[in-house]
Design an enzyme around this catalytic site. Sequence first.
Site, PDB file in Angstrom:
ATOM      1  N   ARG A   6       0.827  -1.216   0.000  1.00 31.52           N
ATOM      2  CA  ARG A   6       0.000   0.000   0.000  1.00 31.52           C
ATOM      3  C   ARG A   6       0.859   1.262   0.000  1.00 31.52           C
ATOM      4  NH1 ARG A   6      -5.239  -0.772   4.001  1.00 31.52           N
ATOM      5  NH2 ARG A   6      -6.511  -1.909   2.499  1.00 31.52           N
TER       6      ARG A   6
ATOM      7  N   GLY B 153     -12.775  -3.861   1.437  1.00 26.98           N
ATOM      8  CA  GLY B 153     -14.177  -3.433   1.498  1.00 26.98           C
ATOM      9  C   GLY B 153     -14.525  -2.533   0.318  1.00 26.98           C
TER      10      GLY B 153
ATOM     11  N   GLY C 244      -6.281  -5.083   1.789  1.00 26.95           N
ATOM     12  CA  GLY C 244      -4.984  -4.779   2.387  1.00 26.95           C
ATOM     13  C   GLY C 244      -4.249  -6.052   2.759  1.00 26.95           C
TER      14      GLY C 244
ATOM     15  N   LYS D 274     -13.318  -9.182   8.567  1.00 25.86           N
ATOM     16  CA  LYS D 274     -14.225  -8.040   8.770  1.00 25.86           C
ATOM     17  C   LYS D 274     -15.648  -8.485   8.430  1.00 25.86           C
ATOM     18  CE  LYS D 274     -10.969  -4.275   8.147  1.00 25.86           C
ATOM     19  NZ  LYS D 274     -10.461  -3.220   7.260  1.00 25.86           N
TER      20      LYS D 274
END
Length: 392
Positions: free
Chosen positions: A35, A372, A349, A196
């Site tokens: 990232r 997401g 990520g 998540k």
Amino acid sequence: MKLLTLDKVDFTGKKVFLRVDYNVVDNGEVIDEFRVRSSLPTIEYLLEHDCSIILASHNGRPDGKIVEPMSLRPVAKLLPKLLNRDVIFVDNCIGNEVDSEASYLRTGDVMLLENLRFHKGEESNNKKFAESLADLAECYVDDAFAAVHRAHASIVGVPKLLPHAAGLLLEREYNTISELMKTPAKPYTAIIGGAKISDKIEVLHELLKHVNALLIGGAMANNFLTALGNNMQSSLIEKKSLADAKKILSSAKRHNVRLLLPSDVIVAKDIEGKRGLRTTKVSELKPGEIALDLGPETMDHFNEVVAKSKTVFWNGTLGRAEVPAFAKASESLAHAMISSDAKTIVGGGDTAAYVDKANLHSHFSFVSTGGGASLELLAGKKLPGIEILMQK
Ligand code: ADP
Ligand code: 3PG
Ligand code: MG
């Protein structure tokens, strides 16, 4: 509608607030360099245009409090090595000291602010907080594709107050993923894992309208398996998501989507896999056992579906892939995707970091920094951080 891109705004010589996604620090360590490296082209573009840059990001979910292990300081130590220039770090993102440091910035200077989520105003999109951030700079660039699904102050509040544009990473990610969404070659398979759960489970309702097969792994699978009556013992489960899991199971039938769940898992008595490591059927977990990866039988089923697909999207590691003993299913899936004829997209990520560390990155059609965010975009949802950057 089209994105306002960097070339549409004159940034020459300006002080730029650059929102990036450096949600990469875990316990004081940068665990995902991908990232950070992905943010370099926009930083370099702005430096070539004689800008000074104020970098801002969230990290983790500190819930409006200062949580030292979630500080962005480790990124400030990494950046000078990647950029070949000094990076100033300030241990807040608003306040007198930050204002004064920002006022001294000159052409070519790069400064990184401390974690935006140390202030409650970030997530609540507080107007005063957004104004304090906007006061630091003359213009705004958003390159945090991985956070565009969050209507937070630095994503939607600041661009309302400053001339703004999308950065190069955000532009590339948005264009590639929205293009894919328009005409995915069929059969189209999505594989969703990760941790998540409540965040992503709702999006699966929408995703079912687009895919032919949905394969569920990671901690996400524990919720579906529990909803079907299995006792997943000490595995990660979010009770509030069980009702959603049931709805998705029946909605998949209605939409004629093939939904695959694990039949076997790798369990241990602790999350590092030091005690009680074994493979078991999902119906036979013993008290204290934690499901931490998918088993070989499940992977045979998953990989068979992948091999017949023409488009494959994968978000969320299939196990706790940070620990090598629990990275086997993710590794097996990555190889099945690579050896298929399908267009292969990896997002997230942690998922992208896994693929990057395993040196498999270049074998996929596209690797997105967003988890997401890419999932919501593929499911056809409107993303607040994208809407605000559209040409009016
Ligand atoms: P991404 O960052 O790719 O969007 P998530 O953040 O949703 O994905 O999830 C990745 C995390 O999920 C990883 O940190 C991994 O350890 C965790 N995870 C995957 N499977 C399990 C599991 N069975 N139990 C606990 N954690 C898991
Ligand atoms: C991510 O890692 O997916 C993004 O940085 C968003 O993080 P969040 O889910 O904590 O908002
Ligand atoms: Mg993650």
